[in-house]
Design an enzyme around this catalytic site. Structure first.
Site, mmCIF file in Angstrom:
data_model
loop_
_atom_site.group_PDB
_atom_site.id
_atom_site.type_symbol
_atom_site.label_atom_id
_atom_site.label_comp_id
_atom_site.label_asym_id
_atom_site.label_seq_id
_atom_site.Cartn_x
_atom_site.Cartn_y
_atom_site.Cartn_z
ATOM 1 N N ARG A 166 20.038 35.114 21.678
ATOM 2 C CA ARG A 166 18.704 35.409 21.129
ATOM 3 C C ARG A 166 17.696 35.623 22.253
ATOM 4 O O ARG A 166 16.503 35.404 22.077
ATOM 5 C CB ARG A 166 18.253 34.281 20.201
ATOM 6 C CG ARG A 166 18.269 32.895 20.857
ATOM 7 C CD ARG A 166 17.641 31.846 19.948
ATOM 8 N NE ARG A 166 17.928 30.510 20.435
ATOM 9 C CZ ARG A 166 18.836 29.701 19.907
ATOM 10 N NH1 ARG A 166 19.544 30.089 18.871
ATOM 11 N NH2 ARG A 166 19.040 28.489 20.392
ATOM 12 N N LYS A 180 12.646 35.195 24.504
ATOM 13 C CA LYS A 180 13.489 34.334 23.664
ATOM 14 C C LYS A 180 13.086 34.534 22.210
ATOM 15 O O LYS A 180 11.914 34.438 21.869
ATOM 16 C CB LYS A 180 13.320 32.860 24.043
ATOM 17 C CG LYS A 180 13.937 32.474 25.367
ATOM 18 C CD LYS A 180 13.865 30.972 25.585
ATOM 19 C CE LYS A 180 14.759 30.220 24.633
ATOM 20 N NZ LYS A 180 14.716 28.755 24.862
ATOM 21 N N ASP A 198 25.939 25.210 30.186
ATOM 22 C CA ASP A 198 25.211 26.472 30.059
ATOM 23 C C ASP A 198 23.705 26.263 30.093
ATOM 24 O O ASP A 198 22.952 27.246 30.131
ATOM 25 C CB ASP A 198 25.614 27.216 28.782
ATOM 26 C CG ASP A 198 25.436 26.382 27.538
ATOM 27 O OD1 ASP A 198 26.136 25.364 27.405
ATOM 28 O OD2 ASP A 198 24.592 26.735 26.690
#
Length: 472
Positions: free
Chosen positions: A89, A109, A244
């Site tokens: 996203r 974002k 991540d």
């Protein structure tokens, strides 16, 4: 007025396998909530009117020089390896070189689906966008390495989660978005050429002094040890320290279920999805070591001798807890007004924390109270505090100006969870004033600001926030 962003996009010049080229998906009716003028000036971005800013930072109008892309990476999520994640996203518009000569990413974002969205809609709702804007800018003001917030825009669209919610897009600025998971994906795929290209790129961008993977690991370990010690000294809980969400630059990134503690309790967990406390307050020091071990594992294929690499990397990882403890002591000693800590000062810090834990003392107000003379009011065991206080006063007798040191280390203001929730509720109802007030106060967190005394108050029983959510 046109908007000029001086893009120079080095990541887009890496091989195509590092990303997917993807334009942001336009939204129905963009409306600017906030634009960080001071940060824009740092980035060399010339201003424009609100309508133009809203169009660009919602993704409706891609500015000249941008090369939009979604980055590819993998990651361990709550200890389980996911072999492909990526920006589901988010869209990296491009990079600029700021006025200090540092290269910075500009990323949207909530900008729509990408090839890495899996089953997601690629959108964000207003609450998490405003939370990240407020908390990341507060962290910057607190002196913590962090991504920054450049803009927040309403989309004029509804995002469906458990219920319909107003949509929004955040513009995030980072030293880079290179993550531990970026190395992991190419290592897992046994793509040594891509792994080498990523190593070379990371060294050139962040650590030109690192001549080999071992030296890169050393400097990243050092950055992460300092970062986590800073988090803990502020009572900050990241909430989702997946690999991540762990950057090679050493910046705090991805403010999802994050929170600052009110009452001190080392086992505090806020994240609604952290059922076993993996990413709780006290666990963060252990988890960052685990994350660095995953980075080390990903770097092994770049070393000429695998056995020697494993031995070297293991030694580096095993040394990290002592490094974190030293950074922790430096940070917490400063909170007591001690500029040159000794080993025994760890006991002095620990004894105060024990008193705070036993009485559920407010973390921020107790430490700030050491400088203000109000710390005793925060402690339930007054006799115990008086004995501790006498030891402490003896310890700092030779400090030149302990009060000034404590005021520089102990903020008066943090982004308290209940105030953030109030701010989000108001914004959903169309009132952005609490959002703007929080940003203004938190931009100067070490000053007393008497007119904002209400923002220092811990939550009442009915205001306590027990869980925070990813939510975007």
């Amino acid at each position: 007025m046109s908007l000029k962003i001086p893009f120079d996009n080095t990541y887009a010049r890496l091989p195509e396998g590092f990303y997917a080229r993807q334009a942001p998906v336009p939204v129905a009716d963009p409306a600017l909530i906030a634009f960080n003028d001071a940060l824009a000036r740092e980035l060399g971005i010339d201003g424009a009117d609100d309508a133009r800013l809203a169009a660009i930072f919602a993704g409706n109008d891609v500015p000249d020089g941008a090369e939009p892309l979604a980055q590819l990476y993998a990651g361990h999520q709550f200890g389980q390896f996911n072999p492909q994640l990526g920006d589901g996203r988010a869209i990296l518009l491009g990079e600029v070189t700021d006025r200090t000569g540092a290269r910075r990413d500009i990323q949207l974002k909530g900008s729509g689906r990408t090839p890495f969205s899996r089953m997601g809609d690629g959108r964000a709702w207003l609450g998490p966008v405003l939370r990240e804007y407020v908390v990341s800018e507060a962290m910057h003001a607190l002196g913590v390495p962090t991504t920054r917030a450049l803009a927040a825009v309403r989309t004029g669209e509804t995002v469906l989660r458990e219920v319909p919610l107003p949509g929004a897009v955040l513009t995030r600025v980072a030293a880079s978005h290179i993550r531990v998971g970026t190395f992991q994906i190419f290592s897992a795929r046994q793509d040594t050429d891509a792994l080498r290209a990523l190593f070379d790129y990371t060294v050139a961008r962040h650590y030109p002094q690192a001549r080999d993977p071992s030296e890169l690991l050393d400097v990243v370990i050092e950055r992460q040890a300092k970062l986590v010690a800073q988090w803990m000294a502020l009572g900050f809980i990241h909430g989702v320290m997946n690999t991540d969400n762990c950057t090679l630059s050493g910046e705090t990134i991805d403010y999802g279920p994050c929170a600052f503690m009110d009452a001190y309790a080392p086992d505090t967990v806020f994240s609604s999805i952290d059922r076993f406390g993996r990413y709780g307050y006290a666990a963060q020091a252990d988890i960052i070591v685990w994350n660095m071990a995953q980075l080390a594992t990903a770097l092994v294929p770049l070393m000429p001798d695998e056995s020697e690499a494993i031995e070297t990397f293991t030694r580096q990882i095993h040394a990290m807890p002592d490094l974190i403890r030293a950074e922790w002591l430096t940070r917490f000693a400063a909170k007591l007004g001690i500029t040159a800590p000794r080993a025994e000062d760890a006991g002095l810090v620990a004894d105060l924390l024990d008193l705070m834990h036993a009485g559920s003392s407010d973390f921020t107000n107790t430490f700030r109270g050491l400088a203000d003379g109000t710390a005793r009011d925060e402690i339930a065991d007054r006799d115990g505090f008086d004995k501790w206080h006498a030891r402490w006063r003896t310890r700092i007798e030779d400090e030149a100006d302990p009060e000034a040191a404590m005021r520089a280390a102990n903020p008066a203001f943090i982004p308290r969870n209940h105030r953030i929730e109030e701010m989000i509720a108001a914004a959903v109802a169309g009132d952005d004033a609490p959002f703007h007030r929080l940003n203004a106060v938190l931009a100067d967190p070490f000053s007393d600001q008497p007119d904002a005394a209400d923002l220092r108050r811990p939550p009442t029983h009915d205001e306590v926030v027990t869980a925070t959510f990813c939510g975007t």
